[in-house]
Design a protein around this motif. Structure first.
Motif, PDB file in Angstrom:
ATOM      1  N   ASN A 121       0.816  -1.218   0.000  1.00 55.51           N
ATOM      2  CA  ASN A 121       0.000   0.000   0.000  1.00 55.51           C
ATOM      3  C   ASN A 121       0.849   1.267   0.000  1.00 55.51           C
ATOM      4  OD1 ASN A 121      -2.255  -1.593   0.013  1.00 55.51           O
ATOM      5  ND2 ASN A 121      -2.665  -1.360   2.208  1.00 55.51           N
ATOM      6  N   GLN A 122       2.097   1.133   0.440  1.00 56.22           N
ATOM      7  CA  GLN A 122       3.017   2.277   0.455  1.00 56.22           C
ATOM      8  C   GLN A 122       4.052   2.197  -0.665  1.00 56.22           C
ATOM      9  OE1 GLN A 122       2.465   4.664   2.705  1.00 56.22           O
ATOM     10  NE2 GLN A 122       0.738   3.452   3.463  1.00 56.22           N
ATOM     11  N   HIS A 152       4.187   2.917  -3.713  1.00 51.81           N
ATOM     12  CA  HIS A 152       4.338   4.069  -4.610  1.00 51.81           C
ATOM     13  C   HIS A 152       5.189   5.179  -3.997  1.00 51.81           C
ATOM     14  CE1 HIS A 152       1.034   5.105  -1.960  1.00 51.81           C
ATOM     15  NE2 HIS A 152       1.171   6.362  -2.296  1.00 51.81           N
ATOM     16  N   THR A 153       5.524   5.065  -2.716  1.00 54.99           N
ATOM     17  CA  THR A 153       6.392   6.049  -2.063  1.00 54.99           C
ATOM     18  C   THR A 153       7.845   5.576  -2.003  1.00 54.99           C
ATOM     19  OG1 THR A 153       6.099   5.192   0.198  1.00 54.99           O
ATOM     20  CG2 THR A 153       4.427   6.740  -0.626  1.00 54.99           C
ATOM     21  N   TRP A 163      10.452   3.284  -7.332  1.00 54.01           N
ATOM     22  CA  TRP A 163       9.515   2.158  -7.349  1.00 54.01           C
ATOM     23  C   TRP A 163       9.048   1.810  -8.757  1.00 54.01           C
ATOM     24  CZ3 TRP A 163       4.384   2.719  -8.964  1.00 54.01           C
ATOM     25  CH2 TRP A 163       3.951   4.037  -9.173  1.00 54.01           C
ATOM     26  N   ARG A 164       8.954   2.789  -9.631  1.00 61.55           N
ATOM     27  CA  ARG A 164       8.486   2.497 -10.994  1.00 61.55           C
ATOM     28  C   ARG A 164       9.474   1.611 -11.756  1.00 61.55           C
ATOM     29  NH1 ARG A 164       4.325   5.948 -12.592  1.00 61.55           N
ATOM     30  NH2 ARG A 164       3.975   7.734 -11.204  1.00 61.55           N
ATOM     31  N   SER A 222      -4.802  -1.701  -0.656  1.00 64.22           N
ATOM     32  CA  SER A 222      -5.274  -0.388  -1.091  1.00 64.22           C
ATOM     33  C   SER A 222      -4.179   0.276  -1.932  1.00 64.22           C
ATOM     34  CB  SER A 222      -5.622   0.475   0.130  1.00 64.22           C
ATOM     35  OG  SER A 222      -6.117   1.733  -0.293  1.00 64.22           O
ATOM     36  N   PRO A 223      -3.905  -0.303  -3.099  1.00 60.67           N
ATOM     37  CA  PRO A 223      -2.797   0.231  -3.912  1.00 60.67           C
ATOM     38  C   PRO A 223      -3.130   1.606  -4.457  1.00 60.67           C
ATOM     39  CG  PRO A 223      -4.026  -1.424  -5.145  1.00 60.67           C
ATOM     40  CD  PRO A 223      -4.565  -1.449  -3.739  1.00 60.67           C
ATOM     41  N   SER A 224      -2.110   2.404  -4.653  1.00 66.14           N
ATOM     42  CA  SER A 224      -2.303   3.750  -5.194  1.00 66.14           C
ATOM     43  C   SER A 224      -2.729   3.654  -6.665  1.00 66.14           C
ATOM     44  CB  SER A 224      -1.008   4.549  -5.089  1.00 66.14           C
ATOM     45  OG  SER A 224      -0.065   4.075  -6.034  1.00 66.14           O
ATOM     46  N   PRO A 225      -3.446   4.650  -7.176  1.00 66.11           N
ATOM     47  CA  PRO A 225      -3.815   4.651  -8.607  1.00 66.11           C
ATOM     48  C   PRO A 225      -2.593   4.571  -9.519  1.00 66.11           C
ATOM     49  CG  PRO A 225      -5.109   6.281  -7.404  1.00 66.11           C
ATOM     50  CD  PRO A 225      -4.068   5.773  -6.446  1.00 66.11           C
ATOM     51  N   ASP A 226      -1.487   5.211  -9.124  1.00 64.71           N
ATOM     52  CA  ASP A 226      -0.277   5.142  -9.947  1.00 64.71           C
ATOM     53  C   ASP A 226       0.268   3.721 -10.026  1.00 64.71           C
ATOM     54  OD1 ASP A 226      -0.346   7.833 -10.509  1.00 64.71           O
ATOM     55  OD2 ASP A 226       1.106   8.392  -8.961  1.00 64.71           O
ATOM     56  N   LEU A 227       0.209   3.006  -8.912  1.00 64.93           N
ATOM     57  CA  LEU A 227       0.688   1.618  -8.917  1.00 64.93           C
ATOM     58  C   LEU A 227      -0.242   0.742  -9.755  1.00 64.93           C
ATOM     59  CD1 LEU A 227       2.580  -0.606  -8.004  1.00 64.93           C
ATOM     60  CD2 LEU A 227       1.242  -0.813  -5.892  1.00 64.93           C
TER      61      LEU A 227
END
Length: 222
Positions: A112-113, A115-116, A120-121, A140-145
């Motif tokens: 869930n974190q 993307h911080t 990570w990309r 609860s993945p971020s929309p970017d992930l």
């Protein structure tokens, strides 16, 4: 075709049976050759644990020594600066070659974190991502992930051995509601932690260890 190697990092303050079961279950489910267990030296997403790094390394060593297919990897504690997972996975990629499948094992609490995280990309350029359900934090993945992962999902573990990196997979394991946070709270209350951590780890705890663990904060994930 080479069997994938799993990579499982964490602060491990202390390492507990939930960590071990995650590594063991995924090694068996995914046909991993082995799982490298990496204690973080200086975790970038939380305050440094009060307990000395050498003690966390020793507990990890005690926890995995009798588990076939689990190995401690101390590169993050030996390296200076923040313990970025990207740096560790990139180093393993260089050491193990371009063709060896690597799987980064992540609980939903860490995912869930994700993307911080540092770079990570680019992690999918180095490894597959394996997301594991945890009993106390829903995914609860971020929309970017979500956008990054689109079109990369596989549902058969055999697919992980057919590419060195670039896929992701969701896994579930029998739930064990154990966390390092709960263990620290029990220690602070003077209660037993038997059954929650390997006996070798419980037996090794000194008064100074218990005092240090009892003073640690509760991080966002643990």
């Amino acid at each position: 075709m080479k069997a994938p190697i799993g990579i499982f990092g964490g602060t491990f303050a202390p390492i507990h049976n939930g960590h071990l079961r995650l590594a063991i279950e995924l090694r068996e489910q995914l046909g991993l050759e082995r799982v490298l267990v990496l204690p973080a030296g200086s975790p970038p997403h939380r305050a440094a644990p009060s307990v000395p790094t050498a003690r966390r390394v020793e507990w990890t060593r005690l926890a995995v020594r009798s588990e076939p297919g689990l190995e401690i990897d101390t590169r993050e504690t030996a390296r200076g600066g923040p313990s970025y997972s990207y740096d560790s996975v990139a180093a393993l990629r260089r050491e193990l070659g371009a063709d060896r499948p690597l799987c980064l094992l992540l609980g939903d609490d860490a995912a869930n974190q994700f993307h911080t995280w540092h770079r990570w990309r680019e992690m999918l350029d180095l490894a597959h991502l394996i997301f594991v359900e945890r009993p106390y934090e829903p995914p609860s993945p971020s929309p970017d992930l979500v956008a990054l992962l689109r079109g990369r999902r596989v549902s058969d573990a055999k697919a992980l051995a057919q590419a060195a990196h670039g896929c992701w997979m969701a896994c579930s394991i029998p739930p064990l509601a154990i966390s390092s946070t709960r263990i620290r709270r029990l220690l602070a209350a003077g209660r037993s932690i038997r059954g929650l951590v390997p006996d070798a780890v419980a037996d090794s705890l000194s008064v100074a260890d218990i005092d240090a663990l009892s003073r640690d904060e509760d991080p966002a994930y643990d």
